[in-house]
Design a protein around this motif. Structure first.
Motif, mmCIF file in Angstrom:
data_model
loop_
_atom_site.group_PDB
_atom_site.id
_atom_site.type_symbol
_atom_site.label_atom_id
_atom_site.label_comp_id
_atom_site.label_asym_id
_atom_site.label_seq_id
_atom_site.Cartn_x
_atom_site.Cartn_y
_atom_site.Cartn_z
ATOM 1 N N PHE A 107 -25.801 11.778 47.211
ATOM 2 C CA PHE A 107 -25.200 11.736 48.473
ATOM 3 C C PHE A 107 -25.962 11.083 49.786
ATOM 4 N N GLU A 108 -25.377 10.380 50.655
ATOM 5 C CA GLU A 108 -26.139 9.843 51.484
ATOM 6 C C GLU A 108 -26.194 10.572 52.547
ATOM 7 N N ARG A 109 -27.261 10.654 53.644
ATOM 8 C CA ARG A 109 -26.989 11.361 54.768
ATOM 9 C C ARG A 109 -26.225 10.693 55.822
ATOM 10 N N LEU A 110 -24.868 10.969 55.852
ATOM 11 C CA LEU A 110 -24.172 10.248 56.717
ATOM 12 C C LEU A 110 -24.152 10.734 58.295
ATOM 13 N N SER A 111 -24.437 11.879 58.569
ATOM 14 C CA SER A 111 -24.302 12.432 60.023
ATOM 15 C C SER A 111 -25.400 12.527 60.371
ATOM 16 N N SER A 112 -25.832 12.576 61.549
ATOM 17 C CA SER A 112 -27.023 12.742 62.296
ATOM 18 C C SER A 112 -27.298 14.234 62.369
ATOM 19 N N LEU A 126 -18.715 21.882 54.819
ATOM 20 C CA LEU A 126 -18.489 20.925 53.763
ATOM 21 C C LEU A 126 -17.345 19.778 54.284
ATOM 22 N N MET A 127 -16.173 20.367 54.791
ATOM 23 C CA MET A 127 -15.026 19.559 55.044
ATOM 24 C C MET A 127 -15.191 18.885 56.414
ATOM 25 N N LEU A 128 -16.506 19.184 57.244
ATOM 26 C CA LEU A 128 -16.474 18.644 58.573
ATOM 27 C C LEU A 128 -17.563 17.273 57.913
ATOM 28 N N ARG A 129 -17.894 17.025 56.681
ATOM 29 C CA ARG A 129 -18.851 15.999 56.369
ATOM 30 C C ARG A 129 -18.004 14.530 56.371
ATOM 31 N N ARG A 130 -18.858 13.766 56.095
ATOM 32 C CA ARG A 130 -17.953 12.525 55.971
ATOM 33 C C ARG A 130 -17.802 11.999 54.722
ATOM 34 N N SER A 131 -18.407 12.684 53.597
ATOM 35 C CA SER A 131 -18.265 12.147 52.402
ATOM 36 C C SER A 131 -16.941 12.939 51.803
ATOM 37 N N VAL A 165 -16.487 13.264 48.625
ATOM 38 C CA VAL A 165 -17.006 14.390 47.427
ATOM 39 C C VAL A 165 -17.015 15.709 48.172
ATOM 40 N N LYS A 166 -17.810 15.623 49.090
ATOM 41 C CA LYS A 166 -17.960 16.995 50.085
ATOM 42 C C LYS A 166 -16.855 17.403 50.510
ATOM 43 N N LEU A 167 -16.075 16.855 50.899
ATOM 44 C CA LEU A 167 -14.644 17.330 51.357
ATOM 45 C C LEU A 167 -14.117 17.789 50.339
ATOM 46 N N ILE A 168 -13.947 17.426 49.151
ATOM 47 C CA ILE A 168 -13.151 17.951 47.813
ATOM 48 C C ILE A 168 -13.915 19.241 47.472
ATOM 49 N N LEU A 169 -15.130 19.459 47.469
ATOM 50 C CA LEU A 169 -16.076 20.416 47.289
ATOM 51 C C LEU A 169 -15.811 21.697 48.310
ATOM 52 N N GLY A 170 -15.441 21.132 49.482
ATOM 53 C CA GLY A 170 -15.170 22.176 50.600
ATOM 54 C C GLY A 170 -13.960 22.752 50.352
ATOM 55 N N SER A 188 -15.908 2.980 48.845
ATOM 56 C CA SER A 188 -16.898 3.909 49.440
ATOM 57 C C SER A 188 -16.546 5.261 49.624
ATOM 58 N N ASP A 189 -17.720 6.159 49.775
ATOM 59 C CA ASP A 189 -17.314 7.478 49.715
ATOM 60 C C ASP A 189 -17.408 7.836 51.156
ATOM 61 N N ASP A 190 -17.426 7.055 52.211
ATOM 62 C CA ASP A 190 -17.610 7.527 53.689
ATOM 63 C C ASP A 190 -15.951 7.348 54.432
ATOM 64 N N LEU A 191 -15.598 8.480 54.531
ATOM 65 C CA LEU A 191 -14.228 8.827 55.351
ATOM 66 C C LEU A 191 -14.009 8.008 56.342
ATOM 67 N N ASP A 192 -15.090 7.383 57.155
ATOM 68 C CA ASP A 192 -15.001 6.566 58.370
ATOM 69 C C ASP A 192 -14.665 5.299 57.957
ATOM 70 N N ASP A 193 -14.854 4.985 56.632
ATOM 71 C CA ASP A 193 -14.544 3.568 56.074
ATOM 72 C C ASP A 193 -13.095 3.707 55.724
ATOM 73 N N MET A 194 -12.273 4.698 55.900
ATOM 74 C CA MET A 194 -10.923 4.626 55.593
ATOM 75 C C MET A 194 -10.160 4.855 56.660
ATOM 76 N N VAL A 195 -10.577 4.512 57.820
ATOM 77 C CA VAL A 195 -9.664 4.632 59.056
ATOM 78 C C VAL A 195 -8.436 3.757 58.932
ATOM 79 N N GLU A 196 -8.467 2.803 58.469
ATOM 80 C CA GLU A 196 -7.291 1.765 58.404
ATOM 81 C C GLU A 196 -6.700 1.729 56.902
#
Lengths: 813, 117
Positions: free
Chosen positions: A676-681, B19-24, B26-31, B105-113
């Motif tokens: 996991f990367e640290r994505l949040s501040s 966990l659900m507030l994270r951007r990843s 995978v973390k969302l799923i674990l949450g 990407s694993d980052d939800l912010d990359d999935m905005v569009e």
């Protein structure tokens, strides 16, 4: 019978669509038969009402809510119903000539008939909720009629403005009517009126009345809501003449008159209506003289007269009800005619601007003659019905029920508005029909077709003929309406010449005289500054309000719906906390026993505490595999909790599901980043941590409160006893799932199958990666084989490109 | 013991929310997995209280279930919830798999569009 009258207009509405295919005026003559039949039918009921009777009909609708289609015909309803159907007949005829050749004529007729039915329903309803429904229907049909020329932005704006203001007032009205109904204990209008004293003593009286006033003032274009009416003049002239002059805008006045008998004699009623009506009357009269557009002039004069009517409904006094009824009739007669004539002028001359019109009396002699007569009636010149009504107004104003000081003010206001009435009537006639030939008119102006003049001719004739010997008969016809407005036995006596020269006649003549003198100063008066301060411009306030709402909605949407899942999550969690926490803290823990540790063994503690440890491990996991293992550990511990507390089926299922889920997760993570990367501040993390902890505390509180309350007897007992006798099984949980609640389990299987279909679709069916596709710009285009597959024809496409994505699809399975 | 278990439910929800507030993804799923555990336990506590060593089985001798036995109703509900949640999780995993393929990407912010995909 009454239900039939309302339904006829509504159900016949689609007949109006025939005008789509037949653009000759003959269609108008045929369609006019519908309102004519209604007029005749209502007239046939008139003898009953004139004899002091009342026609009623009720159809239960939603009895439990006190909602019923209850209709009643009394004097006031009769007057309005005759106006609606009578003028409606003339308008339908007029439309055929005014809109001749217009492809939208069918649509116009359709809406017009719907309006007619709604308006009839409104004035005939004897249940406030029924009345409200028709009230709103008139707003909607008015919207459609004003927006008839929807290619024009001004028409759309006028339609929207009228709708928003009248429907906004309608909402207030609904609440007011419900409060009124609650105070009276009935939604039937006649019973509400019978409970007048009880309502006035109720604390609900003031809020109910203020809300009803808001509905009436918006509908009847009273200050400060008056500005929608001039904007509604974007409607085709037949609609303006019908809705925005003769009928719909009087709905507010109608309702006030309806409630007048027993709800009126309070200071609230007296002062609110008097002040608002007086203000509207004066502003309308003054502004009408500053308008260049003849329809605008007529619109403001309508506003002025509506103000007069509200004033008459409010100010009290023995003569006010009679004056109100006479004014309603007189206004419908001359204003209906003038609007139709203004439409004829517009139709033939091609403009409605006073500065571009002039000298039309030669080209349009009949139009001119009718307009002059109706304008004289509007100005209140003797021997026309407008004069008779004005006499009544002045008589009522002289003898009003207001306290000293205030009564003089009202009298002066009425006289002033009469003076300005003379002036704008003169402006209309002299500007259109006299003087030099107008500059902005068509080359050759002809007289309007006879069919277009028939309606105005009939109305003008009534304005002229009624005072010539028919006044006693008219008074007899109007007496039931006065009876419906006043419960103090007010009598209507119309006269052309009073038996003695009293104050009303002197004031009337004075007003005519001053008005005539003022016509010499017309240019100065037209150029005079507006009586209202510039910031009190309804149009501008409306625009600012609409813009503000839209801008607020944009900001709101951008904040809440920013396309990021976690911000939705944040709002959802915070909402949960805000909604659940206060009631939980207030009521959740009443009478709760303190937690005891009796019979709790150490291993229970240990297994329970292992779960938070697993959670912390999940949160802190730096590698994907660590996260999976920690989360699976939590799942297994939950299964262990089920084992301890007598739920073997749950434990078994949880265990199996946990294992499968873990396998899937590992498969998934094969394609995901290894760590996991640290994505949040750090600040984001601590903020989210705070939100999470608060939410967790609230949920823990809910769980504790829920587990500790005394249970009401529930259906578990039945399941326990009937498991073997009815379900032939020893495991109660199993019996519930496969027998008692078998259909639920079937639904569960359907859900699983649907999920399976979705998974299959995602992993197996996919768009073919197109090398020519530009990822940033072009949207996804289906390739040939996909189109073929979508069309259900596998042979049509080229089979080749499928192979390209085969390795990708096979990966991970 | 319900008090301790209530606290456990609270920690499950808190962990899930974090966990659900994270951007990843995978973390969302674990949450979401933690959230389902928390919900199930919350339901479990809402029955007639937790009972040790007495599953809701019919007593052979009397033909009825003892009233002291655990509540069968919420167990049946939870069983359904576990199974449905399994279907849901499997679906989300497939979705995440596809999303990862499409976006890389694993980052939800990359999935905005992602509506363009």
């Amino acid at each position: 019978m009454l239900v039939l009258i309302v339904l006829t207009a509504l159900l016949m509405a689609p007949l109006g669509l025939f005008a789509r295919h037949e653009s000759r005026p003959v269609v108008g003559w045929i369609l006019a038969l519908i309102p004519l039949a209604l007029f005749v039918t209502i007239s046939a009921l008139a003898p009953t009402v004139l004899a002091g009777g009342r026609v009623e009909q009720a159809i239960p609708w939603v009895p439990r809510m006190g909602l019923e289609l209850r209709f009643a015909l009394d004097g006031l309803s009769l007057l309005f119903a005759l106006l609606v159907s009578g003028i409606g007949t003339l308008i339908v005829l007029y439309t055929a000539y005014y809109l001749a050749g217009d492809p939208g004529m069918g649509r116009f007729y359709l809406t017009l008939f719907i309006f007619m039915g709604a308006m009839l329903g409104l004035v005939l309803a004897d249940n406030v909720l029924t009345m409200f429904m028709f009230w709103e229907l008139t707003s909607v049909s008015s919207y459609l009629l004003v927006g008839y020329k929807h290619d024009y932005p001004s028409a759309r704006r006028g339609a929207q403005m009228g709708l928003l203001i009248t429907v906004g007032g309608g909402l207030a009205l609904l609440v007011g009517l419900v409060l009124l109904g609650n105070a009276a204990g009935s939604y039937t209008i006649s019973e509400i009126l019978a409970a007048g004293e009880q309502i006035k003593a109720s604390p609900l009286y003031t809020p109910a009345m203020l809300l009803i006033f808001a509905g009436c003032f918006t509908k009847s274009a009273q200050f400060p809501f008056h500005f929608w009416l001039p904007n509604a003049m974007q409607a085709p002239t037949p609609a303006s003449a019908y809705l925005h002059s003769a009928t719909m805008v009087k709905a507010g006045v109608y309702l006030l008159a309806r409630l007048h008998p027993t709800l009126s004699d309070t200071p609230l009623w007296l002062y609110t209506l008097t002040i608002v009506g007086m203000t509207t009357m004066l502003i309308g009269a003054v502004t009408a003289n500053r308008r260049d557009d003849i329809k605008g002039l007529l619109a403001y004069s309508t506003i002025s007269k509506l103000g007069t009517m509200v004033l008459l409904a409010g100010m009290g006094g023995p003569e006010a009800p009679a004056a109100l009824v006479a004014t309603i009739l007189a206004h419908a007669l001359y204003k209906g005619a003038l609007f139709m004539l203004a439409g004829a002028v517009d139709h033939e001359a091609g403009t409605r601007s006073l500065s571009q019109l002039g000298g039309l009396r030669r080209a349009m002699p009949w139009t001119a003659a009718l307009a002059i007569l109706s304008s004289l009636s509007m100005a209140g010149v003797p021997i026309l019905f407008g004069f008779v009504a004005k006499e009544e107004q002045l008589y009522a104003a002289v003898d009003n029920g207001l306290p000293p000081g205030f009564d003089i003010l009202v009298l002066i206001a009425v006289v002033t508005s009469a003076v300005f009435g003379v002036l704008y009537s003169w402006r209309l006639v002299s500007g259109v029909f006299f003087g030099p030939r107008g500059s902005g008119m068509k080359e050759h102006v002809h007289e309007a077709p006879a069919g277009m003049l028939l309606g105005p001719a009939l109305l003008t004739t009534l304005s002229v003929v009624l005072p010539l010997g028919l006044l006693p008969a008219t008074a007899t016809l109007l007496q039931p309406a006065v009876n419906a407005i006043s419960n103090e036995g007010a009598k209507i006596s119309l006269y052309l010449l009073p038996s003695q020269i009293g104050l009303p006649l002197i004031l009337s003549m004075t007003a005519l005289l001053i008005g005539a003198v003022l016509t010499r100063f017309e240019p100065q008066i037209v150029a005079a500054p507006s009586p209202l301060p510039p910031w009190l411009n309804g149009d501008r306030i409306y625009d600012a309000a609409v813009d503000g709402v839209l801008r607020g909605a944009t900001i709101f949407t951008r904040t809440l719906q920013n396309g990021k899942l976690r911000s939705y999550m944040t709002w959802a969690v915070l909402t949960l906390v805000v909604v659940v926490a206060p009631p939980l803290a207030l009521f959740g823990f009443g009478g709760l026993a303190l937690p005891t540790l009796d019979g709790v063994e150490p291993f229970e503690f240990v297994s329970a505490l292992l779960i938070p440890i697993g959670i912390v491990a999940t949160l802190n996991a730096r590698s994907r595999l660590g996260g999976i293992i920690a989360a699976s550990f939590v799942g297994l511990m939950v299964a262990f909790i089920f084992v301890i507390y007598s739920a073997p089926d749950l434990a078994l299922t949880q265990l199996l599901v946990e294992i499968l889920t873990t396998v899937f997760l590992v498969l998934l993570f094969a394609v995901m980043p290894a760590s996991f990367e640290r994505l949040s501040s750090p600040s984001e993390r601590s903020r989210d941590g705070l939100i999470a902890v608060v939410a967790g505390m609230v949920i823990a509180g809910v769980a504790f409160a829920a587990s500790s309350v005394t249970q009401v007897p529930n259906i578990s007992a039945a399941f326990r006893t009937e498991s073997q006798s009815q379900g032939f099984g020893d495991n109660v949980v199993n019996v519930i799932l496969v027998d008692f609640r078998g259909f639920d389990t079937l639904g569960e299987i359907v859900v699983l199958f649907t999920a399976l279909l979705g998974i299959y679709a995602m992993l197996r069916l996919r768009p073919v990666a197109d090398p020519t596709r530009d990822d940033e710009e072009t949207p996804l285009q289906p390739t040939l084989p996909e189109v073929a597959a979508l069309l259900g024809n596998g042979q049509a496409g080229q089979p080749a490109p499928r192979e390209r994505e085969a390795p990708v699809a096979g990966k991970g399975h | 013991m319900t008090f301790v278990l209530s606290l456990v439910v609270g920690t499950l929800f808190a962990g899930a929310a974090y966990l659900m507030l994270r951007r990843s993804v995978v973390k969302l799923i674990l949450g979401m997995a933690l959230l389902s555990h928390g919900t199930n336990l919350l339901l479990f506590l809402m029955g007639d209280g937790v009972v040790k060593g007495m599953p809701p089985f019919v007593d052979e001798a009397t033909g009825v279930t003892p009233t002291a036995a655990a509540d069968p109703l919420n167990q049946a509900l939870i069983l359904t919830a576990i199974v449905i949640n399994f279907g849901f999780t499997a679906f989300i995993l497939a979705l995440a798999y596809r999303a990862n393929q499409a976006v890389g990407s694993d980052d939800l912010d990359d999935m905005v569009e992602t509506d363009r995909l």
